[in-house]
Design a protein around this motif. Structure first.
Motif, PDB file in Angstrom:
ATOM      1  N   ASN A  15       0.835  -1.206   0.000  1.00 19.43           N
ATOM      2  CA  ASN A  15       0.000   0.000   0.000  1.00 19.43           C
ATOM      3  C   ASN A  15       0.875   1.263   0.000  1.00 19.43           C
ATOM      4  O   ASN A  15       1.543   1.544   0.982  1.00 19.43           O
ATOM      5  CB  ASN A  15      -0.885  -0.046   1.251  1.00 19.43           C
ATOM      6  N   PRO A  16       0.859   2.025  -1.087  1.00 20.57           N
ATOM      7  CA  PRO A  16       1.729   3.209  -1.152  1.00 20.57           C
ATOM      8  C   PRO A  16       1.374   4.263  -0.106  1.00 20.57           C
ATOM      9  O   PRO A  16       2.235   5.067   0.260  1.00 20.57           O
ATOM     10  CB  PRO A  16       1.518   3.763  -2.567  1.00 20.57           C
ATOM     11  N   SER A  17       0.142   4.269   0.394  1.00 20.04           N
ATOM     12  CA  SER A  17      -0.228   5.262   1.413  1.00 20.04           C
ATOM     13  C   SER A  17       0.031   4.765   2.822  1.00 20.04           C
ATOM     14  O   SER A  17      -0.425   5.387   3.782  1.00 20.04           O
ATOM     15  CB  SER A  17      -1.711   5.613   1.321  1.00 20.04           C
ATOM     16  N   CYS A  18       0.716   3.647   2.961  1.00 19.09           N
ATOM     17  CA  CYS A  18       0.945   3.099   4.304  1.00 19.09           C
ATOM     18  C   CYS A  18       2.113   3.814   4.985  1.00 19.09           C
ATOM     19  O   CYS A  18       3.139   4.084   4.363  1.00 19.09           O
ATOM     20  CB  CYS A  18       1.239   1.607   4.199  1.00 19.09           C
ATOM     21  N   ILE A  19       1.953   4.099   6.255  1.00 19.72           N
ATOM     22  CA  ILE A  19       2.983   4.794   7.020  1.00 19.72           C
ATOM     23  C   ILE A  19       4.294   3.993   7.027  1.00 19.72           C
ATOM     24  O   ILE A  19       5.380   4.568   7.146  1.00 19.72           O
ATOM     25  CB  ILE A  19       2.493   5.072   8.468  1.00 19.72           C
ATOM     26  N   THR A  61       7.122   5.067   4.589  1.00 17.93           N
ATOM     27  CA  THR A  61       7.689   6.412   4.687  1.00 17.93           C
ATOM     28  C   THR A  61       8.980   6.313   5.501  1.00 17.93           C
ATOM     29  O   THR A  61       9.389   5.217   5.887  1.00 17.93           O
ATOM     30  CB  THR A  61       6.707   7.377   5.380  1.00 17.93           C
ATOM     31  N   ILE A  69      10.992   2.525  11.632  1.00 17.25           N
ATOM     32  CA  ILE A  69      10.351   1.241  11.921  1.00 17.25           C
ATOM     33  C   ILE A  69      10.669   0.251  10.813  1.00 17.25           C
ATOM     34  O   ILE A  69      11.033   0.643   9.710  1.00 17.25           O
ATOM     35  CB  ILE A  69       8.812   1.360  11.994  1.00 17.25           C
ATOM     36  N   GLN A 115       6.023  -4.742   9.177  1.00 17.97           N
ATOM     37  CA  GLN A 115       5.559  -5.901   9.950  1.00 17.97           C
ATOM     38  C   GLN A 115       4.313  -6.458   9.284  1.00 17.97           C
ATOM     39  O   GLN A 115       3.355  -5.734   9.074  1.00 17.97           O
ATOM     40  CB  GLN A 115       5.194  -5.488  11.378  1.00 17.97           C
ATOM     41  N   ARG A 123      -1.142  -9.772   6.408  1.00 16.50           N
ATOM     42  CA  ARG A 123      -1.827  -8.496   6.622  1.00 16.50           C
ATOM     43  C   ARG A 123      -0.863  -7.536   7.303  1.00 16.50           C
ATOM     44  O   ARG A 123      -0.245  -7.859   8.308  1.00 16.50           O
ATOM     45  CB  ARG A 123      -3.070  -8.695   7.475  1.00 16.50           C
ATOM     46  N   VAL A 135       0.576  -4.918   9.636  1.00 15.11           N
ATOM     47  CA  VAL A 135       0.240  -4.547  11.007  1.00 15.11           C
ATOM     48  C   VAL A 135      -0.173  -3.075  11.063  1.00 15.11           C
ATOM     49  O   VAL A 135      -1.012  -2.688  11.865  1.00 15.11           O
ATOM     50  CB  VAL A 135       1.450  -4.808  11.935  1.00 15.11           C
ATOM     51  N   TYR A 136       0.394  -2.271  10.190  1.00 13.53           N
ATOM     52  CA  TYR A 136       0.114  -0.830  10.227  1.00 13.53           C
ATOM     53  C   TYR A 136      -1.199  -0.488   9.538  1.00 13.53           C
ATOM     54  O   TYR A 136      -2.124  -0.018  10.183  1.00 13.53           O
ATOM     55  CB  TYR A 136       1.300  -0.056   9.635  1.00 13.53           C
ATOM     56  N   CYS A 137      -1.298  -0.730   8.251  1.00 15.81           N
ATOM     57  CA  CYS A 137      -2.499  -0.282   7.531  1.00 15.81           C
ATOM     58  C   CYS A 137      -3.543  -1.386   7.400  1.00 15.81           C
ATOM     59  O   CYS A 137      -4.634  -1.138   6.899  1.00 15.81           O
ATOM     60  CB  CYS A 137      -2.121   0.254   6.161  1.00 15.81           C
ATOM     61  N   GLU A 138      -3.213  -2.613   7.802  1.00 16.00           N
ATOM     62  CA  GLU A 138      -4.140  -3.749   7.766  1.00 16.00           C
ATOM     63  C   GLU A 138      -4.489  -4.213   6.360  1.00 16.00           C
ATOM     64  O   GLU A 138      -5.395  -5.008   6.168  1.00 16.00           O
ATOM     65  CB  GLU A 138      -5.417  -3.459   8.579  1.00 16.00           C
TER      66      GLU A 138
END
Ligand code: ATP
Ligand code: MG
Ligand code: ZN
Lengths: 151, 307
Positions: free
Chosen positions: A108-112, A115, A119, A122, A134, A136-139
């Motif tokens: 997902n390009p918009s996932c934190i 960036t 971190i 995960q 899946r 862990v951040y954006c699910e």
């Protein structure tokens, strides 16, 4: 099955790779045209267990845990055979960890996690076969083209 | 029981946990209306908005003040300036040391989860891009429970079901209550298949239609969301769709007496202003219910802990 290549004295045989994934296994092992190691790659050979399979044999090398973890993601069910003095001395089936840290990036390009944060990516393993991960951040789920997301 | 340290995603809530939040919200409602309460006196809530929001930010601020606490806030301008120079992780570590809890809205998905990994204090997700907005879902559930019923609920989710994050997490939570859900959207804005199969896997009844008239008389709740113009390359196509999903008094003939119409706001053309005067319009009350619900979460996360 008849052996189609010369037996190796020492090294690793990665067997029962799903047909089509051998080149991705080479990619994980960092093996490309510049390699000086002796490698055999068998693709689409007939397997008693699963129709067609691929196989990779690497001479004089045993794999790191992280490499095996990566292989588990694209080749669930593969077996690692360690050959010493012309004999299989150890054999195990790759197993995916329940949480994959720092190995695959989130699609997902918009996932934190994509960036500049301090971190590691995960991914939770929801299912091992078929592989469903899946973030862990954006699910967001990952189910396809897993090799494309290897870091 | 409620033992969470953070509120990040509805996916992490069990039905029992939701019920305990809604129960506490109910008992705090008189204080949301102005009764004196000092439960969080001396506590500070930091509001970190890296993206604009009015309702959610003011509602959190109100909730904290109604509990006797104070707020400090970072607006979108300061937020984006910080975002350029510093990692979110560092910002969170710094501001987390000033406050007793953090509310965050950020354009990147998963940002609230990241914040929770670096924050010394509880984090509440107030929207992470196209990701989650759990306090909106909780206030929606509170509204349904108070004004209709979460038991044997028949609900229609109407509008943009493809991109609208509020409907995704609402549908997910309603599945925990075994609701009978009808999805009403234009063909191009249907709910994504993985979400639908997730819901079906929870044993919920999920139906799908493009025709609002077909369902409007059979439901207890109509949950309407905005259809954004930007989703349609062709303006004519947008007009046509917007018109066919617009709710006006004449669409309400023969509906159940107790039908409630909800909307996460802001409303644009989806609901005609004349509908506001009918007893069915619940959206402004729904928006107010954000205050007791956020009070409940703050009290649970900040007030009732010993650590
Ligand atoms: N010295 C060797 N050099 C090259 N390949 C070898 C060597 N020894 C074994 N192999 C290969 O390694 C794999 C595992 O060997 P093994 O003798 O355990 O076969 P197997 O009984 O078919 O095992 P499995 O049940 O895992 O398929 C086989 O594909 C075999 O061809
Ligand atoms: Mg064999
Ligand atoms: Zn992600």
């Amino acid at each position: 099955m008849k052996l189609r290549v010369t037996p190796i004295g020492n090294g690793t045989v990665i067997d029962h790779i799903p047909a089509g994934q051998a080149l991705n296994v080479l990619k994980i092992l960092g093996i490309d045209r510049t390699t000086e190691a002796t490698i055999s790659v068998l693709m689409n050979v007939t397997s008693r267990r699963s129709g067609k399979k691929d196989m990779v044999k690497v001479e004089d090398r045993e794999l790191e845990e992280e490499e095996v973890n990566k292989i588990s993601m694209i080749a669930p069910g593969a077996t690692i055979n360690i050959i010493r003095d012309c004999q299989v001395v150890e054999k195990y089936t790759v197993d995916m960890p329940d949480l994959i840290v720092g190995v695959l990036r989130c699609p997902n390009p918009s996932c934190i996690s994509n960036t500049n944060e301090p971190i590691k990516s995960q991914l939770l393993v929801k299912s091992k076969n078929p592989v469903v991960l899946r973030c862990v951040y954006c699910e967001q789920p990952i189910t396809e083209k897993i090799a494309d997301y290897l870091i | 029981m409620f033992k969470k340290r953070h509120v990040l995603s509805m996916r992490e809530f069990s039905r029992d946990e939701i019920d305990s939040v809604l129960d506490l919200a109910e008992s705090l409602e008189p204080y949301a209306r102005g009764g004196k309460c000092e439960a969080l006196s001396g506590k500070i809530l930091a509001l970190l908005f890296f993206e604009p929001s009015t309702r959610t930010r003011l509602s959190f601020e109100t909730a904290m003040m109604r509990l006797g606490g104070k707020t400090l806030s970072l607006g979108p301008a300061e937020g984006s300036a910080i975002a350029k120079g510093e990692s979110l992780a560092d910002t969170i570590r710094v501001i987390g040391a000033y406050a007793d809890a953090l509310v965050i809205r950020h354009p990147k998905e998963g940002s609230a989860r990241l914040a929770s990994q670096f924050s010394p204090v509880p984090v509440l997700n107030a929207g992470d891009g196209a990701g989650h907005h759990p306090t909106q879902t909780l206030l929606d559930l509170y509204t349904i429970r108070k004004e209709s019923s979460l038991e044997d609920l028949k609900i229609a989710l109407v509008g943009d079901l493809k991109y609208g994050r509020t409907v995704h997490s609402l549908a997910y939570a309603l599945a925990l209550y075994g609701a009978d859900i009808t999805l009403v959207s234009p063909p191009t804005l249907e709910m994504p298949a993985p979400i639908k199969s997730d819901l079906a896997g929870k044993g919920t009844m999920v139906r799908e239609t493009h025709d609002l008239d077909e369902v409007i008389r059979n439901v207890d709740v109509l949950y309407v969301t905005r259809i954004q113009r930007e989703r349609f390359p062709d303006p004519y196509e947008y007009q046509k769709v917007a018109k066919s999903y617009r709710i006006a008094p004449e669409n309400l003939d023969g509906v159940q007496d107790g039908l409630i119409i909800m909307h996460p706001l802001p409303r644009v053309d989806e609901i005609a202003p004349e509908v506001d005067e009918t007893g069915h319009a619940l959206y402004f009350k729904q928006s107010f219910y954000g205050v007791p619900v956020r009070m409940a979460l703050l009290k649970m996360l900040v007030g009732d802990r010993l650590d």
